[in-house]
Design a protein around this motif. Structure first.
Motif, PDB file in Angstrom:
ATOM      1  N   LEU A  31     -22.670   6.728 -51.094  1.00 18.03           N
ATOM      2  CA  LEU A  31     -22.508   5.560 -50.141  1.00 18.03           C
ATOM      3  C   LEU A  31     -24.034   5.246 -49.049  1.00 18.03           C
ATOM      4  O   LEU A  31     -24.340   3.796 -48.687  1.00 18.03           O
ATOM      5  N   GLY A  32     -25.059   6.367 -49.106  1.00 13.73           N
ATOM      6  CA  GLY A  32     -26.582   6.443 -48.418  1.00 13.73           C
ATOM      7  C   GLY A  32     -26.938   4.804 -48.772  1.00 13.73           C
ATOM      8  O   GLY A  32     -27.622   4.158 -48.559  1.00 13.73           O
ATOM      9  N   THR A  33     -27.114   4.876 -50.698  1.00 12.54           N
ATOM     10  CA  THR A  33     -27.813   4.271 -51.960  1.00 12.54           C
ATOM     11  C   THR A  33     -27.508   2.499 -50.524  1.00 12.54           C
ATOM     12  O   THR A  33     -28.097   1.962 -50.796  1.00 12.54           O
ATOM     13  N   ILE A  34     -26.300   2.462 -51.190  1.00 12.73           N
ATOM     14  CA  ILE A  34     -25.576   0.793 -50.821  1.00 12.73           C
ATOM     15  C   ILE A  34     -25.970   0.769 -49.575  1.00 12.73           C
ATOM     16  O   ILE A  34     -26.615  -0.654 -49.398  1.00 12.73           O
ATOM     17  N   VAL A  35     -26.085   1.284 -48.389  1.00 12.99           N
ATOM     18  CA  VAL A  35     -25.695   0.688 -46.340  1.00 12.99           C
ATOM     19  C   VAL A  35     -27.763   1.198 -46.476  1.00 12.99           C
ATOM     20  O   VAL A  35     -28.085  -0.496 -46.244  1.00 12.99           O
ATOM     21  N   TYR A  36     -28.449   1.619 -47.414  1.00 10.24           N
ATOM     22  CA  TYR A  36     -29.413   1.626 -47.453  1.00 10.24           C
ATOM     23  C   TYR A  36     -30.616   0.511 -47.829  1.00 10.24           C
ATOM     24  O   TYR A  36     -30.883  -0.347 -47.994  1.00 10.24           O
ATOM     25  N   SER A  37     -29.697   0.380 -49.037  1.00  8.83           N
ATOM     26  CA  SER A  37     -30.078  -0.974 -49.776  1.00  8.83           C
ATOM     27  C   SER A  37     -29.990  -2.181 -49.149  1.00  8.83           C
ATOM     28  O   SER A  37     -31.207  -2.773 -48.876  1.00  8.83           O
ATOM     29  N   PHE A  38     -29.155  -2.531 -48.707  1.00  6.83           N
ATOM     30  CA  PHE A  38     -29.000  -3.746 -47.776  1.00  6.83           C
ATOM     31  C   PHE A  38     -29.843  -3.895 -46.419  1.00  6.83           C
ATOM     32  O   PHE A  38     -30.336  -4.683 -46.024  1.00  6.83           O
ATOM     33  N   MET A  39     -30.135  -3.026 -45.517  1.00 10.48           N
ATOM     34  CA  MET A  39     -31.443  -2.833 -45.265  1.00 10.48           C
ATOM     35  C   MET A  39     -32.522  -3.645 -45.332  1.00 10.48           C
ATOM     36  O   MET A  39     -33.598  -3.341 -44.377  1.00 10.48           O
ATOM     37  N   CYS A  40     -32.531  -3.340 -46.668  1.00  9.36           N
ATOM     38  CA  CYS A  40     -34.390  -3.105 -46.876  1.00  9.36           C
ATOM     39  C   CYS A  40     -34.172  -4.980 -46.907  1.00  9.36           C
ATOM     40  O   CYS A  40     -35.887  -5.418 -47.749  1.00  9.36           O
ATOM     41  N   VAL A  41     -33.222  -5.625 -47.171  1.00 12.38           N
ATOM     42  CA  VAL A  41     -33.493  -6.838 -46.888  1.00 12.38           C
ATOM     43  C   VAL A  41     -34.070  -7.609 -46.048  1.00 12.38           C
ATOM     44  O   VAL A  41     -34.750  -9.248 -45.816  1.00 12.38           O
ATOM     45  N   PHE A  42     -34.674  -6.628 -44.967  1.00 11.98           N
ATOM     46  CA  PHE A  42     -34.900  -7.040 -42.993  1.00 11.98           C
ATOM     47  C   PHE A  42     -36.647  -7.331 -43.949  1.00 11.98           C
ATOM     48  O   PHE A  42     -36.203  -5.962 -44.617  1.00 11.98           O
ATOM     49  N   LYS A  43     -36.883  -7.816 -42.843  1.00 11.07           N
ATOM     50  CA  LYS A  43     -38.701  -7.317 -42.500  1.00 11.07           C
ATOM     51  C   LYS A  43     -38.859  -6.392 -42.309  1.00 11.07           C
ATOM     52  O   LYS A  43     -38.205  -5.977 -41.233  1.00 11.07           O
ATOM     53  N   ILE A  44     -40.522  -5.979 -42.939  1.00 15.88           N
ATOM     54  CA  ILE A  44     -41.113  -5.313 -42.527  1.00 15.88           C
ATOM     55  C   ILE A  44     -41.763  -5.008 -41.048  1.00 15.88           C
ATOM     56  O   ILE A  44     -42.078  -6.348 -40.785  1.00 15.88           O
ATOM     57  N   ASN A  45     -41.970  -4.269 -39.920  1.00 14.41           N
ATOM     58  CA  ASN A  45     -42.154  -4.790 -38.922  1.00 14.41           C
ATOM     59  C   ASN A  45     -43.737  -3.980 -38.400  1.00 14.41           C
ATOM     60  O   ASN A  45     -43.146  -2.484 -38.612  1.00 14.41           O
ATOM     61  N   PRO A  46     -44.398  -4.415 -38.595  1.00 16.47           N
ATOM     62  CA  PRO A  46     -46.037  -4.220 -38.946  1.00 16.47           C
ATOM     63  C   PRO A  46     -46.448  -3.536 -37.328  1.00 16.47           C
ATOM     64  O   PRO A  46     -47.212  -2.347 -37.271  1.00 16.47           O
ATOM     65  N   ARG A  47     -45.243  -2.915 -36.282  1.00 17.47           N
ATOM     66  CA  ARG A  47     -45.345  -2.667 -35.119  1.00 17.47           C
ATOM     67  C   ARG A  47     -45.326  -1.318 -34.944  1.00 17.47           C
ATOM     68  O   ARG A  47     -44.882  -0.769 -33.404  1.00 17.47           O
ATOM     69  N   LYS A  48     -43.849  -1.161 -36.270  1.00 23.04           N
ATOM     70  CA  LYS A  48     -42.948  -0.069 -35.921  1.00 23.04           C
ATOM     71  C   LYS A  48     -43.554   1.564 -36.184  1.00 23.04           C
ATOM     72  O   LYS A  48     -43.325   1.245 -37.865  1.00 23.04           O
ATOM     73  N   ILE A  49     -43.085   2.167 -35.639  1.00 22.21           N
ATOM     74  CA  ILE A  49     -43.659   3.981 -36.817  1.00 22.21           C
ATOM     75  C   ILE A  49     -41.954   4.404 -35.958  1.00 22.21           C
ATOM     76  O   ILE A  49     -41.800   4.848 -34.948  1.00 22.21           O
ATOM     77  N   VAL A  50     -41.588   5.128 -36.919  1.00 18.25           N
ATOM     78  CA  VAL A  50     -40.060   6.366 -36.519  1.00 18.25           C
ATOM     79  C   VAL A  50     -40.529   7.180 -36.663  1.00 18.25           C
ATOM     80  O   VAL A  50     -40.881   8.390 -38.023  1.00 18.25           O
TER      81      VAL A  50
END
Length: 392
Positions: free
Chosen positions: A15-34
């Protein structure tokens, strides 16, 4: 039991792979740190805190996200709190330029191209064997090995404060990429000069009079998270005996491991026995305490950087040795060992600072200590120069 655990892991990862894979369609923010601190259980603390503080000084426009289990935890205003293991959390992980962690990531979390993963880990020098060095202590070896291999493969930079830990990282994590051996960011405050006024302010914050001596009791976890028998349980009685034997007025600060929080409720507290299990920054508690009592926690090595007295209370020494074993000969370490309360009081009463300091110097030389007091700054500089420069 292992079969059911594997089914649970499989479903979670699927389930995590399905949800996380969808989030990877969004662009990376080069100013964000998690930042992710011990799977969200710990708050604004450990090396992550000190790295974030340096980043804030360098550029206060950065987006800093912290994954937490408790959204009510106290954080500075420049940190955005996001619930750990949620869709929002996955979104921020998938779109951040930099990850800073001190524990493993879930198997379904996949690092994208151009993302950068810094592993600070939550320990350094320690008695307890970790990762591949204590493989037999894991209940589900097959899943652990799969998850460990995945996480290690994603790490770009591992932080270390000594040559011994460099070797441990290579072996216990099977890690082959870059290690930065310039110190442990959380220990910068322990090896730098801190003013008496700052320490007095810390004591005031937790309600301790400046005139009282402080004993910090910080044991590690056990597999049985409901058993109190191997801990100092009658702490007020112990404090009274210690005060009589040493002719000093003591306050005891009690901090249990995050995995043992349920036991914190079983201890009787008073104005002289203070529960600091939810106090965010253990390094500040190490800084203001006069002595430390622990068992097998690596915090005793952090505390010893100040050359303050550290003592081991280990009622279950042989049982713990069989379960996890030790990296160092614990009986011949710089720290005296007690297996009873009376023995612990005797060790505190007869403590010899000169002998202790000599033993610590010998030990620190043997592990190739590299705590510079500037680790936080160096890591923040790497993040700014190597990872975020294109985002300005």
């Amino acid at each position: 039991m292992t079969f059911l655990a594997n089914i649970k892991h499989y479903v979670k990862d699927f389930l995590g792979t399905i949800v996380y894979s969808f989030m990877c369609v969004f662009k990376i923010n080069p100013r964000k740190i998690v930042f992710s601190n011990y799977w969200g259980y710990n708050g604004y603390t450990d090396s992550l805190k000190y790295i974030s503080l340096e980043l804030k000084k360098m550029d206060d426009s950065l987006e800093m996200v912290w994954l937490v289990n408790n959204l009510n935890a106290e954080f500075p205003s420049y940190i955005k709190k996001i619930k750990y293991n949620t869709i929002k959390g996955f979104y921020h992980l998938a779109t951040a330029k930099v990850w800073v962690d001190n524990q493993r990531k879930s198997y379904f979390i996949k690092k994208r191209k151009n993302q950068y993963y810094i592993q600070t880990w939550h320990g350094s020098i320690g008695f307890k064997r970790i990762e591949l060095d204590c493989l037999d202590s894991y209940n589900n070896k097959s899943y652990y090995l799969k998850s460990r291999k995945h996480d290690t493969s994603m790490i770009d930079l591992f932080l270390s404060g000594n040559d011994w830990f460099d070797q441990t990282i290579r072996r216990a994590f099977d890690y082959k990429k870059e290690i930065l051996t310039l110190g442990t960011p959380r220990n910068d405050i322990l090896v730098s000069k801190i003013s008496d006024e700052e320490i007095a302010n810390l004591k005031s914050r937790i309600g301790v009079s400046a005139s009282k001596k402080i004993m910090f009791y910080a044991p590690t976890f056990r597999k049985d998270e409901t058993d109190m028998s191997n801990y100092l349980s009658d702490i007020d009685g112990f404090r009274n005996d210690l005060s009589k034997e040493t002719n000093e007025d003591w306050v005891v600060l009690v901090r249990l491991h995050p995995r043992m929080m349920s036991l914190a409720k079983k201890i009787n507290y008073s104005e002289n026995v203070i529960n600091v299990s939810t106090y965010s920054d253990i390094q500040e508690l190490l800084l203001l305490s006069d002595i430390l009592v622990t068992d097998y926690s690596s915090c005793i090595f952090d505390f010893a950087l100040q050359y303050k007295p550290g003592f081991i209370y280990a009622a279950d020494l042989e049982d713990f040795r069989k379960d996890r074993n030790f990296y160092f000969d614990i009986e011949n370490s710089p720290f005296s060992i007690a297996q009873s309360k009376d023995e612990l009081i005797k060790n505190i009463k007869t403590f010899n600072q000169k002998d202790y300091k000599n033993k610590l110097k010998t030990f620190f030389n043997s592990v190739g200590l590299k705590e510079t007091g500037t680790a936080s700054y160096k890591v923040a500089e790497i993040i700014m120069n190597k990872c975020l420069s294109n985002g300005k």
